[in-house]
Design an enzyme around this catalytic site. Structure first.
Site, mmCIF file in Angstrom:
data_model
loop_
_atom_site.group_PDB
_atom_site.id
_atom_site.type_symbol
_atom_site.label_atom_id
_atom_site.label_comp_id
_atom_site.label_asym_id
_atom_site.label_seq_id
_atom_site.Cartn_x
_atom_site.Cartn_y
_atom_site.Cartn_z
ATOM 1 N N SER A 117 50.301 34.680 33.261
ATOM 2 C CA SER A 117 48.858 34.910 33.412
ATOM 3 C C SER A 117 48.319 35.785 32.297
ATOM 4 O O SER A 117 49.022 36.663 31.790
ATOM 5 C CB SER A 117 48.615 35.616 34.747
ATOM 6 O OG SER A 117 47.288 36.081 34.827
ATOM 7 N N TYR A 141 49.741 42.577 40.209
ATOM 8 C CA TYR A 141 49.848 41.139 39.939
ATOM 9 C C TYR A 141 50.264 40.915 38.477
ATOM 10 O O TYR A 141 51.236 40.212 38.182
ATOM 11 C CB TYR A 141 48.517 40.437 40.239
ATOM 12 C CG TYR A 141 48.490 39.030 39.716
ATOM 13 C CD1 TYR A 141 49.301 38.049 40.284
ATOM 14 C CD2 TYR A 141 47.696 38.673 38.622
ATOM 15 C CE1 TYR A 141 49.311 36.756 39.782
ATOM 16 C CE2 TYR A 141 47.696 37.386 38.120
ATOM 17 C CZ TYR A 141 48.508 36.428 38.696
ATOM 18 O OH TYR A 141 48.527 35.157 38.194
ATOM 19 N N LYS A 145 53.911 39.456 36.753
ATOM 20 C CA LYS A 145 53.995 38.308 35.833
ATOM 21 C C LYS A 145 54.694 38.719 34.535
ATOM 22 O O LYS A 145 55.478 37.956 33.961
ATOM 23 C CB LYS A 145 52.601 37.749 35.550
ATOM 24 C CG LYS A 145 52.011 36.984 36.721
ATOM 25 C CD LYS A 145 52.822 35.713 36.984
ATOM 26 C CE LYS A 145 52.413 34.982 38.227
ATOM 27 N NZ LYS A 145 53.206 33.774 38.484
HETATM 28 N N1 UFG Z 1 32.674 37.849 39.248
HETATM 29 C C1 UFG Z 1 31.370 38.155 39.587
HETATM 30 N N2 UFG Z 1 30.930 37.820 40.827
HETATM 31 C C2 UFG Z 1 31.722 37.187 41.740
HETATM 32 C C3 UFG Z 1 33.057 36.883 41.378
HETATM 33 C C4 UFG Z 1 33.505 37.221 40.121
HETATM 34 O O1 UFG Z 1 30.615 38.722 38.798
HETATM 35 O O2 UFG Z 1 31.254 36.912 42.845
HETATM 36 C C5 UFG Z 1 33.138 38.151 37.886
HETATM 37 C C6 UFG Z 1 34.295 39.092 37.823
HETATM 38 O O3 UFG Z 1 33.858 40.426 37.836
HETATM 39 C C7 UFG Z 1 34.925 38.685 36.487
HETATM 40 C C8 UFG Z 1 34.616 37.202 36.374
HETATM 41 O O4 UFG Z 1 33.572 36.952 37.312
HETATM 42 O O5 UFG Z 1 34.283 39.361 35.456
HETATM 43 C C9 UFG Z 1 35.786 36.322 36.726
HETATM 44 O O6 UFG Z 1 36.318 36.780 37.961
HETATM 45 P P1 UFG Z 1 37.467 36.017 38.722
HETATM 46 O O7 UFG Z 1 37.781 36.819 39.942
HETATM 47 O O8 UFG Z 1 37.124 34.584 38.894
HETATM 48 O O9 UFG Z 1 38.691 36.044 37.694
HETATM 49 P P2 UFG Z 1 39.375 37.258 36.916
HETATM 50 O O10 UFG Z 1 38.992 37.123 35.482
HETATM 51 O O11 UFG Z 1 39.143 38.551 37.562
HETATM 52 O O12 UFG Z 1 40.897 36.914 37.161
HETATM 53 C C10 UFG Z 1 41.417 35.632 36.839
HETATM 54 C C11 UFG Z 1 42.424 35.220 37.891
HETATM 55 C C12 UFG Z 1 43.573 36.159 37.901
HETATM 56 C C13 UFG Z 1 44.126 36.282 36.505
HETATM 57 C C14 UFG Z 1 43.064 36.626 35.518
HETATM 58 C C15 UFG Z 1 43.615 36.573 34.141
HETATM 59 O O13 UFG Z 1 41.824 35.191 39.171
HETATM 60 O O14 UFG Z 1 44.576 35.660 38.757
HETATM 61 O O15 UFG Z 1 42.001 35.688 35.596
HETATM 62 O O16 UFG Z 1 42.666 36.963 33.206
HETATM 63 F F1 UFG Z 1 45.032 37.270 36.493
#
Ligand code: UFG
Length: 324
Positions: A117, A141, A145
């Protein structure tokens, strides 16, 4: 003889796409999955219900099906949950990987594609993150990984195991409705859910050091990601193969841009609300994809619109029916 790949976690969203890509490339697949989050309805190949922790079961399965390599996806993947339950993550992502490697050694299976990841990078300090960027994960997490990559690398040095670790960026979309992501913890499904409830989607933080103040991520279509596994497998023909690849598009979209794309695709007018930043969110994580394109000749073929479009149209029917 055709290759037969054991896909751990093959009943999951990404795993089911990987199985389809393997078949399209002319290989056979066998799925092992404990169905903790997977869906048996996605599996149309020989299936073993079981836990990777049971290495004897895994080794027996490998012998029974004459497995020639493993794609290992069975793992837990929710960042917030990993902060609350670190032991669960170390057990399921690290200990179970040790069990899998034990089974592979016993059954003399010498090729592995590992689901890693972008979370291994943590806070990044460059606009594009290459594989040689320092790895400083900021949650259990990402730590599990990274430890997984180390475990595999060390086992490879000791035994000649050939491997490719794929560092997934933000996976989205679906190749067909029945393979859609059932999880609701990532940005795009969370925006869909807010629309279904008639709520405003929430942007986690509007003051990040990015062009529009919202976080920037690199979204990759799950079909392209699945095809990257097949490309990586081809690179395992070489003795001593040991690869780490970013799998992203190499282009960033801000959270606000993603929400605008959902509005366009769904025909809804969406006015997101800017809430507090989510602790631990890096401002910007975008892949440098030079290594995978140069080494494997792999390139993503689907854009963000297709990711959002395919995910939107795969929503459950009763929900779609209530939409205008
Ligand atoms: N976000 C919002 N509102 C929401 C949901 C998410 O603003 O309702 C934002 C988050 O703050 C983040 C972006 O959207 O900035 C993406 O969020 P996600 O939760 O979809 O994904 P992440 O980038 O946090 O994490 C993802 C995977 C993880 C992995 C990571 C690697 O979910 O498993 O990418 O970069 F580790």
């Amino acid at each position: 003889m055709r290759d037969t790949w054991l896909v751990s976690g093959g009943a999951g969203y990404i795993g089911a796409h990987v199985v389809r890509s393997l078949q399209a490339a002319g290989a056979d697949a066998v799925v092992i999955d404990d169905l903790s989050t997977g869906d048996i309805g996605r599996v149309q190949v020989p299936f073993v219900e079981g836990d990777i922790a049971d290495w004897r079961l895994v080794a027996d399965t490998m012998r029974q099906y004459r497995i020639t390599g493993v794609v290992h996806l069975a793992a837990d993947k929710q960042v917030e949950e990993s902060m609350r339950e670190p032991l669960t993550y170390y057990r399921r992502n690290v200990v179970n990987l040790m069990q899998l490697l034990t089974a592979m050694a016993h059954a003399e299976v010498g090729r592995l594609v590992f689901s890693s990841s972008a979370a291994v990078y943590g806070m990044v300090d460059s606009p594009l993150v290459g594989e040689d960027h320092p790895t400083r994960p900021i949650n259990p997490y990402g730590e599990t990984k990274l430890i997984g990559e180390w475990l595999i690398r060390d086992q490879a040095r000791a035994t000649g195991l050939r491997f490719a670790a794929l560092r997934y960026f933000n996976v989205a979309g679906t190749a067909s409705p029945e393979l859609a992501d059932l999880g609701r913890t990532n940005l795009i499904p969370m925006v869909f859910d807010a629309l279904d409830r008639g709520d405003q989607p929430v942007i986690f933080g509007g003051q990040h050091p990015t062009p529009d103040g919202t976080c920037v991520r690199d979204f990759i279509h799950v079909q392209d990601l699945a095809d990257a596994h097949v490309a990586a497998i081809a690179a395992l023909d070489e003795p001593g193969a040991s690869h780490v690849f970013n799998v992203g598009c190499g282009r960033g979209y801000s959270v606000r841009e993603v929400i605008e794309m959902v509005a366009e695709v769904s025909g809804r007018s969406i006015e997101p609300r800017v809430g507090a930043a989510r602790p631990g969110d890096p401002a910007m994580v975008v892949a440098d994809t030079a290594r995978i394109s140069r080494t494997l000749g792999w390139h993503p073929r689907h854009d963000l619109r297709e990711m959002v479009r395919s995910a939107w149209h795969a929503q459950p029917r009763q929900v779609s029916a209530s939409r205008g």
